[in-house]
Design an enzyme around this catalytic site. Structure first.
Site, PDB file in Angstrom:
ATOM      1  N   GLY A 211       0.833  -1.213  -0.062  1.00 50.36           N
ATOM      2  CA  GLY A 211       0.147  -0.064   0.031  1.00 50.36           C
ATOM      3  C   GLY A 211       0.755   1.296  -0.218  1.00 50.36           C
ATOM      4  O   GLY A 211       2.203   1.057   0.216  1.00 50.36           O
ATOM      5  N   GLY A 214       2.377   5.623   4.575  1.00 49.89           N
ATOM      6  CA  GLY A 214       1.662   6.171   5.528  1.00 49.89           C
ATOM      7  C   GLY A 214       0.496   5.721   5.836  1.00 49.89           C
ATOM      8  O   GLY A 214      -0.514   6.249   6.377  1.00 49.89           O
ATOM      9  N   GLY A 216      -0.286   2.712   7.254  1.00 52.57           N
ATOM     10  CA  GLY A 216      -0.219   1.983   8.714  1.00 52.57           C
ATOM     11  C   GLY A 216       0.009   0.431   8.285  1.00 52.57           C
ATOM     12  O   GLY A 216      -0.275  -0.392   9.064  1.00 52.57           O
ATOM     13  N   LYS A 217       1.035   0.391   7.442  1.00 48.72           N
ATOM     14  CA  LYS A 217       1.594  -1.154   7.396  1.00 48.72           C
ATOM     15  C   LYS A 217       2.670  -1.508   8.532  1.00 48.72           C
ATOM     16  O   LYS A 217       2.315  -2.509   9.011  1.00 48.72           O
ATOM     17  CB  LYS A 217       2.277  -1.338   6.048  1.00 48.72           C
ATOM     18  N   GLU A 435      -7.681  32.480  -8.828  1.00 54.63           N
ATOM     19  CA  GLU A 435      -8.211  31.562  -7.849  1.00 54.63           C
ATOM     20  C   GLU A 435      -9.869  31.542  -8.190  1.00 54.63           C
ATOM     21  O   GLU A 435     -10.304  30.458  -8.232  1.00 54.63           O
ATOM     22  CB  GLU A 435      -8.046  31.743  -6.036  1.00 54.63           C
TER      23      GLU A 435
HETATM   24  P1  ADP Z   1       3.526   2.627   6.450  1.00 50.81           P
HETATM   25  O1  ADP Z   1       4.362   1.744   7.220  1.00 50.81           O
HETATM   26  O2  ADP Z   1       2.581   2.291   5.831  1.00 50.81           O
HETATM   27  O3  ADP Z   1       4.311   3.737   5.776  1.00 50.81           O
HETATM   28  P2  ADP Z   1       3.113   3.616   9.384  1.00 50.81           P
HETATM   29  O4  ADP Z   1       2.695   2.252   9.651  1.00 50.81           O
HETATM   30  O5  ADP Z   1       4.476   3.684   9.520  1.00 50.81           O
HETATM   31  O6  ADP Z   1       2.868   3.637   7.655  1.00 50.81           O
HETATM   32  O7  ADP Z   1       2.151   4.856   9.788  1.00 50.81           O
HETATM   33  C1  ADP Z   1       2.802   5.972  10.216  1.00 50.81           C
HETATM   34  C2  ADP Z   1       1.721   6.548  11.326  1.00 50.81           C
HETATM   35  O8  ADP Z   1       0.345   6.676  10.802  1.00 50.81           O
HETATM   36  C3  ADP Z   1       1.490   5.582  12.388  1.00 50.81           C
HETATM   37  O9  ADP Z   1       2.477   5.744  13.403  1.00 50.81           O
HETATM   38  C4  ADP Z   1      -0.036   6.074  12.786  1.00 50.81           C
HETATM   39  O10 ADP Z   1       0.319   6.970  13.846  1.00 50.81           O
HETATM   40  C5  ADP Z   1      -0.489   6.812  11.451  1.00 50.81           C
HETATM   41  N1  ADP Z   1      -1.333   5.811  10.945  1.00 50.81           N
HETATM   42  C6  ADP Z   1      -1.206   5.129   9.667  1.00 50.81           C
HETATM   43  N2  ADP Z   1      -2.421   4.442   9.254  1.00 50.81           N
HETATM   44  C7  ADP Z   1      -3.138   4.444  10.495  1.00 50.81           C
HETATM   45  C8  ADP Z   1      -4.645   3.834  10.865  1.00 50.81           C
HETATM   46  N3  ADP Z   1      -5.193   2.989   9.976  1.00 50.81           N
HETATM   47  N4  ADP Z   1      -4.935   3.936  12.039  1.00 50.81           N
HETATM   48  C9  ADP Z   1      -4.241   4.780  12.992  1.00 50.81           C
HETATM   49  N5  ADP Z   1      -3.182   5.289  12.736  1.00 50.81           N
HETATM   50  C10 ADP Z   1      -2.654   5.316  11.513  1.00 50.81           C
HETATM   51 ZN    ZN Z   2      -4.067  27.934 -10.284  1.00 50.60          ZN
END
Ligand code: ADP
Ligand code: ZN
Ligand code: MG
Length: 623
Positions: A211, A214, A216-217, A435
């Site tokens: 995915g 950011g 949440g993986k 705008e």
């Molecule tokens: P990825 O590994 O997918 O790049 P992360 O797991 O490191 O992303 O997510 C970064 C932060 O974003 C997490 O520490 C959390 O705080 C927030 N976050 C991301 N997805 C979620 C989710 N589904 N629920 C709650 N917090 C989330």
């Molecule tokens: Zn513009």
């Protein structure tokens, strides 16, 4: 030497150095002078005899080659120690007896240069070496390599999480229900393997979380660790990349050895694309060799271990299409768990999860915020909540309000308001028209997608102004008309500038880029032009990271394609010009309002747009 097995206590390292220093000083102060005090005075045999006859000698020892004797009172400390050569003197014993000399051992051991050196230099050095070795072992142990020698390069630094040490549960991950369901099954398998083996089902050896960044993986993997009460090895792909060729492979070997010993357990490899990239025939750089070896080792290990033992391998990546196909074949990472950007419901839940950590006003409407933050990832939403709290603190409030959240959405998406960057009045006017041009074209084409907010307060990201469009509901499918309208909206800014100022500025570069992207995709990928029918001219890789497209057509087609793109954008540009011309009264009115207020909300915008024109007739001057 059992130092390494001791549980390292938290004593700062400098304490050991201080102790070693004190030992050396003590040795020098106490032992060395004591030895030197007992230093021997050499005398000749006749002096010795004279001393004996005078009755000065109190004690004497006759050794093979030397005679040691003390001069002075028996108990006093200032007895002088002397030494003389032993002569072939048959009367010696009688003489000593006559003089009442005690025949006793004078020195326990003869003090020598050798002893002095030993005590003042060799012993401290030995102590230092011992302390040094002990410390280095302690360091190796605390780095996770276990008690190994100083040369254990190949040890993996996999961190072991046991039980709830991450403290993260599935409930901390909002949305992502599909991913959670698939992962729950794996947790369940580790807890009750019999339930599965009875039927003959075997768990997939590996699961790949894919995915955009950011979403949440990593968080999900940690939640699995928190839920499954088994050891959890976590390592990032980049940690396998080592300075020396072959070390990465050694680390993989070591990781799987550890995992096999601790089964049932979970191994998590984050950012697996670092080592799992497609192997290409001829590598450009020498570094490929190392990566390939590491990957090969990983493949071998995944085949080698027994799935029924209960070792599950999780991995995460945001570049699944760059992974080596061998990694994805059945028996390796055969289960793919998509972790997508959250939808409006998911966004609301994520906001709520993170808002628990801060104080908020009762009036905060999370559904509104979720709606405005379309396209934001979980990490961005977490950031939005934090920015809102920071803004509340900055304003000296005890809790965050709706306005804080709205502003923080813009901060996260468009950068901070730039307080010290002042536009000239002329620039401000141009930006206002630009705008409003976007907004007006958007509003006139699609009654349903009003603007959320327009602002001409410059942002740190470089945007001078910005129009925030929020769709009432999320779209998964876009029609050809919707896409065309979007292009027209992008060209609306420039169209307004042309119409009002009869000149154009550099302010539209981002609009141009966006419009081109859509137009190109419509023709080359979505089959939305009559000339090419349903033929893909371009393929897209890296879909989670913005998408890189590569052309797949002949040179002639390419030229035609470029021409079609230009035609498409031009048509929409003309359409935008027409819309603005037809509503030029409203354009002036709205731009004036924005110029004065710097920000205009969607409601204000619609109110002015729907009100009867204040300046009748103006809209007709052009025609
Ligand atoms: P990825 O590994 O997918 O790049 P992360 O797991 O490191 O992303 O997510 C970064 C932060 O974003 C997490 O520490 C959390 O705080 C927030 N976050 C991301 N997805 C979620 C989710 N589904 N629920 C709650 N917090 C989330
Ligand atoms: Zn513009
Ligand atoms: Mg991650």
């Amino acid at each position: 030497m059992k130092f390494g097995n001791k549980k390292p206590e938290k004593i700062p390292m400098y304490v050991y150095y201080i102790i070693a220093g004190i030992i050396i000083i003590l040795l020098n102060m106490l032992v060395v002078p004591a030895v030197q005090e007992r230093s021997v005075q050499k005398t000749d045999y006749s002096t010795f005899i004279q001393s004996v006859e005078k009755g000065e000698v109190t004690k004497a020892t006759v050794e093979e080659n030397y005679i040691y004797y003390e001069i002075g009172s028996e108990d006093s400390d200032d007895a002088v120690l002397c030494k003389t050569v032993k002569m072939d003197d048959p009367d010696l014993v009688n003489r000593l007896l006559d003089a009442d000399v005690t025949m006793d051992e004078v020195l326990p051991e003869s003090p020598s240069i050798f002893m002095t050196l030993l005590l003042s230099y060799v012993v401290p050095i030995v102590i230092f070496i011992f302390i040094g070795r002990w410390l280095s072992k302690k360091m190796m142990a605390s780095m996770g390599g276990g008690p190994g020698g100083t040369m254990s390069f190949g040890k993996s630094n996999a961190k072991v999480y046991v039980k709830s040490s991450t403290g993260i549960k599935f409930s901390d991950v909002a949305g992502e229900d599909e991913a959670k369901e698939l992962l729950t099954e794996i947790v369940d398998y580790l807890h009750n393997p019999h339930k599965y083996t009875e039927i003959g089902a075997s768990m997939p050896k590996g699961a790949l979380l894919v995915g955009p960044p950011g979403t949440g993986k990593t968080l999900l993997a940690k939640a699995v660790a928190g839920e499954a009460e088994v050891p959890f090895f976590s390592i990032s792909g980049s940690e396998f990349v080592e300075m020396f060729v072959g070390m990465g492979a050694a680390k993989v070997r070591d990781l799987f050895k550890q995992a096999n010993e601790k089964a049932p357990c979970i191994v998590f490899i984050d950012e697996i694309d670092t080592i799992g990239k497609k192997r290409d025939g001829a590598g450009f750089t020498g570094g490929n060799d190392e990566r390939e070896q590491t990957l090969n080792q990983l493949l071998t290990e995944m085949d080698g271990f027994d799935g029924s033992k209960g070792v599950v391998i999780l991995a995460a990546t945001n570049r699944p299409d760059s992974l080596d196909p061998a990694l994805l074949r059945p028996g390796r990472f055969d289960r793919r768990i998509p972790v997508e950007l959250p939808d409006i419901q998911g966004r609301e839940e994520i906001l709520k999860v993170h808002a628990k950590k801060i104080k908020i006003a009762d009036t905060v409407r999370f559904d509104e915020i979720a709606k405005a933050a379309a396209g934001a990832s979980g990490a961005e939403l977490a950031n939005i909540v934090n920015e809102a709290a920071l803004r509340a603190v900055r304003d000296g409030r005890k809790f965050a309000t709706q306005a804080d959240f709205e502003e923080s959405i813009e901060v996260v998406i468009a950068g901070y308001q730039k307080k010290n960057r002042v536009l000239s009045n002329k620039e401000k006017l141009i930006v206002s028209y630009h705008e409003i041009g976007h907004a007006l074209v958007a509003a006139k084409q699609t009654e349903s997608a009003p603007v959320h907010k327009i602002t001409i307060i410059p942002r740190t990201s470089g945007a001078l102004g910005y129009t925030m469009q929020v769709d009432e509901q999320e779209h998964y499918l876009m029609t050809k008309e919707e896409l065309e309208n979007k292009i027209a909206t992008f060209t609306g800014g420039r169209a307004a500038e042309e119409l009002i100022f009869h000149s154009i500025t550099t302010g539209a570069s981002n609009d141009i880029e966006q419009a081109t992207k859509i137009a190109r995709a419509m023709i080359s990928r979505y089959g939305m032009s009559d000339d090419f029918d349903m033929v893909a001219m371009e393929t897209v890789s890296n879909q989670y990271l913005g998408g890189d497209s590569s052309l797949a057509c002949s040179f002639e087609t390419q030229t035609l394609l470029d021409k079609k793109v230009v035609d498409l954008v031009r048509t929409q540009h003309e359409k935008a010009l027409k819309i603005l011309q037809d509503n030029i009264g409203k354009l002036h009115e709205l731009a004036k309002y924005l110029y004065e207020h710097e920000t205009i909300t969607g409601e204000e915008f619609m109110k002015i747009l729907e009100a009867p024109s204040e300046i009748p007739g103006v809209s007709l001057t052009k025609e």
